[in-house]
Design an enzyme around this catalytic site. Sequence first.
Site, PDB file in Angstrom:
ATOM      1  N   ASP A 121       0.836  -1.206   0.000  1.00  0.00           N
ATOM      2  CA  ASP A 121       0.000   0.000   0.000  1.00  0.00           C
ATOM      3  C   ASP A 121       0.867   1.250   0.000  1.00  0.00           C
ATOM      4  O   ASP A 121       1.947   1.273   0.603  1.00  0.00           O
ATOM      5  CB  ASP A 121      -0.913  -0.028   1.238  1.00  0.00           C
ATOM      6  N   ARG A 127      -0.361   8.910 -10.494  1.00  0.00           N
ATOM      7  CA  ARG A 127      -0.444   7.672  -9.709  1.00  0.00           C
ATOM      8  C   ARG A 127       0.285   6.512 -10.383  1.00  0.00           C
ATOM      9  O   ARG A 127       0.883   5.671  -9.727  1.00  0.00           O
ATOM     10  CB  ARG A 127      -1.913   7.293  -9.478  1.00  0.00           C
ATOM     11  N   HIS A 170       2.732   3.291  -9.089  1.00  0.00           N
ATOM     12  CA  HIS A 170       2.573   1.854  -9.343  1.00  0.00           C
ATOM     13  C   HIS A 170       3.831   1.276 -10.017  1.00  0.00           C
ATOM     14  O   HIS A 170       4.237   0.165  -9.722  1.00  0.00           O
ATOM     15  CB  HIS A 170       1.333   1.595 -10.195  1.00  0.00           C
ATOM     16  N   ASN A 181     -10.390  -2.979  -6.110  1.00  0.00           N
ATOM     17  CA  ASN A 181      -9.612  -2.096  -7.002  1.00  0.00           C
ATOM     18  C   ASN A 181     -10.287  -1.864  -8.357  1.00  0.00           C
ATOM     19  O   ASN A 181      -9.956  -0.912  -9.069  1.00  0.00           O
ATOM     20  CB  ASN A 181      -8.194  -2.640  -7.226  1.00  0.00           C
ATOM     21  N   TRP A 182     -11.274  -2.722  -8.703  1.00  0.00           N
ATOM     22  CA  TRP A 182     -12.002  -2.477  -9.961  1.00  0.00           C
ATOM     23  C   TRP A 182     -12.770  -1.166  -9.895  1.00  0.00           C
ATOM     24  O   TRP A 182     -13.175  -0.623 -10.928  1.00  0.00           O
ATOM     25  CB  TRP A 182     -12.975  -3.630 -10.259  1.00  0.00           C
ATOM     26  N   ARG A 191     -11.598   1.632  -9.068  1.00  0.00           N
ATOM     27  CA  ARG A 191     -10.738   2.777  -9.423  1.00  0.00           C
ATOM     28  C   ARG A 191     -11.062   3.226 -10.841  1.00  0.00           C
ATOM     29  O   ARG A 191     -11.685   2.501 -11.604  1.00  0.00           O
ATOM     30  CB  ARG A 191      -9.275   2.379  -9.308  1.00  0.00           C
ATOM     31  N   LEU A 225      -6.929  -5.008   7.253  1.00  0.00           N
ATOM     32  CA  LEU A 225      -6.657  -6.167   6.388  1.00  0.00           C
ATOM     33  C   LEU A 225      -7.281  -5.989   5.002  1.00  0.00           C
ATOM     34  O   LEU A 225      -6.898  -6.685   4.054  1.00  0.00           O
ATOM     35  CB  LEU A 225      -7.192  -7.455   7.018  1.00  0.00           C
TER      36      LEU A 225
HETATM   37  C1  FPP Z   1      -1.858   0.215  -3.355  1.00  0.00           C
HETATM   38  O1  FPP Z   1      -1.422   1.519  -3.468  1.00  0.00           O
HETATM   39  C2  FPP Z   1      -1.366  -0.611  -4.424  1.00  0.00           C
HETATM   40  C3  FPP Z   1      -2.123  -1.158  -5.405  1.00  0.00           C
HETATM   41  C4  FPP Z   1      -3.564  -0.941  -5.518  1.00  0.00           C
HETATM   42  C5  FPP Z   1      -1.579  -1.983  -6.458  1.00  0.00           C
HETATM   43  C6  FPP Z   1      -0.313  -2.723  -6.157  1.00  0.00           C
HETATM   44  C7  FPP Z   1       0.473  -2.771  -7.408  1.00  0.00           C
HETATM   45  C8  FPP Z   1       1.820  -2.768  -7.494  1.00  0.00           C
HETATM   46  C9  FPP Z   1       2.689  -2.826  -6.316  1.00  0.00           C
HETATM   47  C10 FPP Z   1       2.509  -2.671  -8.789  1.00  0.00           C
HETATM   48  C11 FPP Z   1       2.253  -3.765  -9.731  1.00  0.00           C
HETATM   49  C12 FPP Z   1       2.470  -5.103  -9.183  1.00  0.00           C
HETATM   50  C13 FPP Z   1       2.966  -6.132  -9.889  1.00  0.00           C
HETATM   51  C14 FPP Z   1       3.039  -7.477  -9.266  1.00  0.00           C
HETATM   52  C15 FPP Z   1       3.458  -5.964 -11.255  1.00  0.00           C
HETATM   53  P1  FPP Z   1      -2.497   2.680  -3.572  1.00  0.00           P
HETATM   54  O2  FPP Z   1      -2.620   3.059  -5.000  1.00  0.00           O
HETATM   55  O3  FPP Z   1      -3.778   2.274  -2.925  1.00  0.00           O
HETATM   56  O4  FPP Z   1      -1.778   3.792  -2.755  1.00  0.00           O
HETATM   57  P2  FPP Z   1      -2.468   4.971  -1.927  1.00  0.00           P
HETATM   58  O5  FPP Z   1      -3.243   4.332  -0.808  1.00  0.00           O
HETATM   59  O6  FPP Z   1      -1.288   5.750  -1.438  1.00  0.00           O
HETATM   60  O7  FPP Z   1      -3.333   5.736  -2.876  1.00  0.00           O
END
Ligand code: FPP
EC number: 2.5.1.-
Length: 254
Positions: free
Chosen positions: A32, A45, A49, A80-81, A83, A207
């Site tokens: 996260d 953003r 990633h 996450n869908w 988003r 969680l």
């Molecule tokens: C949470 O950060 C992270 C995600 C929703 C996606 C996780 C993806 C990766 C680590 C990169 C791709 C992974 C692979 C295996 C290629 P957030 O966007 O919710 O962060 P925030 O809470 O600060 O907005």
Amino acid sequence: MPLPLATATTGSATVGTSQDGSVPRHVAIIMDGNGRWAASRGLPRVAGHRAGAEAVTRCLKAARAQGLEYLTLYAFSSENWRRGPDEVADLKGLLRFYLRHKVAELHGQQVRILFVGEVHRFGPDLCDELARAERLTAHNTGMTLLLALSYGGRSEIVQAAKALARAAQRGEIDPDSIDEDVVSQHLLTAGIPDPDVIVRTSGEHRLSNFLLWQSAYAELVFLDQLWPDFNETSFMQILEIYARRDRRFGARPA
Ligand code: FPP
């Protein structure tokens, strides 16, 4: 066959060995903070990633170096869908890029790759690539990497309940014989030991629908660090925190 686990040392603290149970077999991570990492740098953003994907590589390297048996990464939740379409497309693109560029390398390192979640939601092309990666690495004997993709713990439990109800309806299973092991065997993680430790980065203490059944006795570790900053030292910190915990599984202190 379990890998020999290294004795990990950072600074003056010794993490331990597999023999004394102070080293986890299975670490699961809620990655996260990608968005906040990007925002703090005035970046879009997607840059967070991308940096997060690089942190995945560092984490895998550290986990392998420590002889971890199972590493589970929460790469895309069923929530996450929700988003924006651009961000979902960016995450799918990153995943595709990662698969194309990393799977051969991981295969060479004897890593077995598995995907858990409603992966069909990613569409047939990406699904085929995921299936290919699983097939290619199926017989590897090194670390097992589980990527949770379009994964939600509650829906996983619901699908297990449905499968058991249908089996009972067909007379294939006696409802009274359903116990915790039977339920575990009907989860997406069937055959994988429960995580010893669940980590969440970015200072959030939730969680978020991750491994709800499997987390029953997991140690919870919350790191303030944002996921893109995760590195080998962060991994060692997790092992050290875990080694200091007193796991009793409900029993009285000795
Ligand atoms: C949470 O950060 C992270 C995600 C929703 C996606 C996780 C993806 C990766 C680590 C990169 C791709 C992974 C692979 C295996 C290629 P957030 O966007 O919710 O962060 P925030 O809470 O600060 O907005």
